[in-house]
Design a protein around this motif. Structure first.
Motif: not given
Length: 279
Positions: A47-49, A53-56, A64-69
């Motif tokens: 589980p992750r925080a 707001d609205g992050d699913v 996620c950060w790797a994908l963004q980069n």
């Protein structure tokens, strides 16, 4: 008085001496092979925080950060950013899945520690290209071709090239096309600046006229791209064009960057090309 063990080893509920039956020394755990193994790629943590707001998202923050980069950089290099490279390699399986949903491929060159994304090509009226390429000019493509070939033929661990040597690479162009030498030199300098921006060339701090050719160029410029560029370069020379019409297969080159229309020209540049290629 001695006692004799009369327990039948075949009777349910009885046990035999493990040390005798398996050959494992007494007191040593014999079940290592039955333990679950941890996945080496694409691990999804617990589980992750939510980050906002609205992050699913079902992926860990680092994935996620790797994908963004990967979607916003031309490439991810372990040499320049080891943390991002580590995340890309750790979560490569789940990243491939997410990128495939966008008709994109993840390319990893482990020996060079380079990762980049390229567009997958197939016929569909509904498919849309996600990657936005930046505009490069003909001389940028010519220099990239020469540098890739230079690096592949270099036997040194670090390939060093001087500004003068780069200008010499264009000797075949100046003899047939650009007879205005001042304008010709400006085009080459412009190409050098562009390939520095693409991280194909790295200028030495103590000598601005000396560069290291980055191994990244051999990762993003595959053999098929080089062959295609070589063919088009020969056509370009044979036609005696002015340096504006060389077409580059941008989707195969793997150098992703900011978007720019293919017909963009620099109005502040007196020698800017009429047409640009996408990289």
């Amino acid at each position: 008085m001695t006692s004799t063990d009369t327990t039948d080893p075949n009777t349910p509920g009885t046990s035999t001496d493990t040390a005798v039956s398996t050959g494992t020394p007494a007191g040593e755990f014999a079940g290592y092979d039955d333990l679950p193994t941890a996945a080496t790629h694409g691990r999804i943590d617990g589980p992750r925080a939510p980050r906002f707001d609205g992050d699913v998202s079902a992926m860990p923050d680092r994935a996620c950060w790797a994908l963004q980069n990967l979607l916003t950089r031309r490439h991810v290099s372990g040499d320049r950013n080891p943390q991002l490279w580590a995340w890309v390699t750790e979560y490569q399986d789940v990243l491939r899945s997410r990128l495939s949903e966008l008709d994109l491929r993840l390319r990893l060159v482990d020996e060079l520690q380079v990762a980049f994304v390229e567009q997958a090509g197939y016929e569909s009226r509904w498919g849309r290209k996600i990657l936005k390429r930046e505009t490069i000019q003909t001389y940028d493509a010519i220099l990239a071709l020469h540098l890739a070939k230079f690096l592949r033929s270099s036997r040194e661990e670090t390939a060093i090239i001087t500004r003068e040597e780069i200008h010499e690479m264009f000797a075949g162009v100046t003899n047939t096309i650009d007879r205005d030498l001042a304008l010709f030199d400006k085009r080459i300098e412009r190409a050098i600046d562009k390939l520095e921006e693409l991280d194909f060339l790295r200028r030495h701090r103590d000598d601005p006229d000396t560069f290291t050719v980055s191994p990244v160029i051999t990762a993003v410029m595959t053999a098929s791209v080089i062959t295609d560029l070589q063919h088009q370069f020969e056509q370009f020379i044979g036609a005696g064009d002015t340096g504006d019409d060389l077409a580059v297969d941008a989707d195969s080159a793997g150098a992703e960057g900011n978007s720019a229309p293919a017909d963009q020209s620099d109005s502040t540049d007196e020698y800017s090309d009429d047409e640009g290629d996408e990289w």
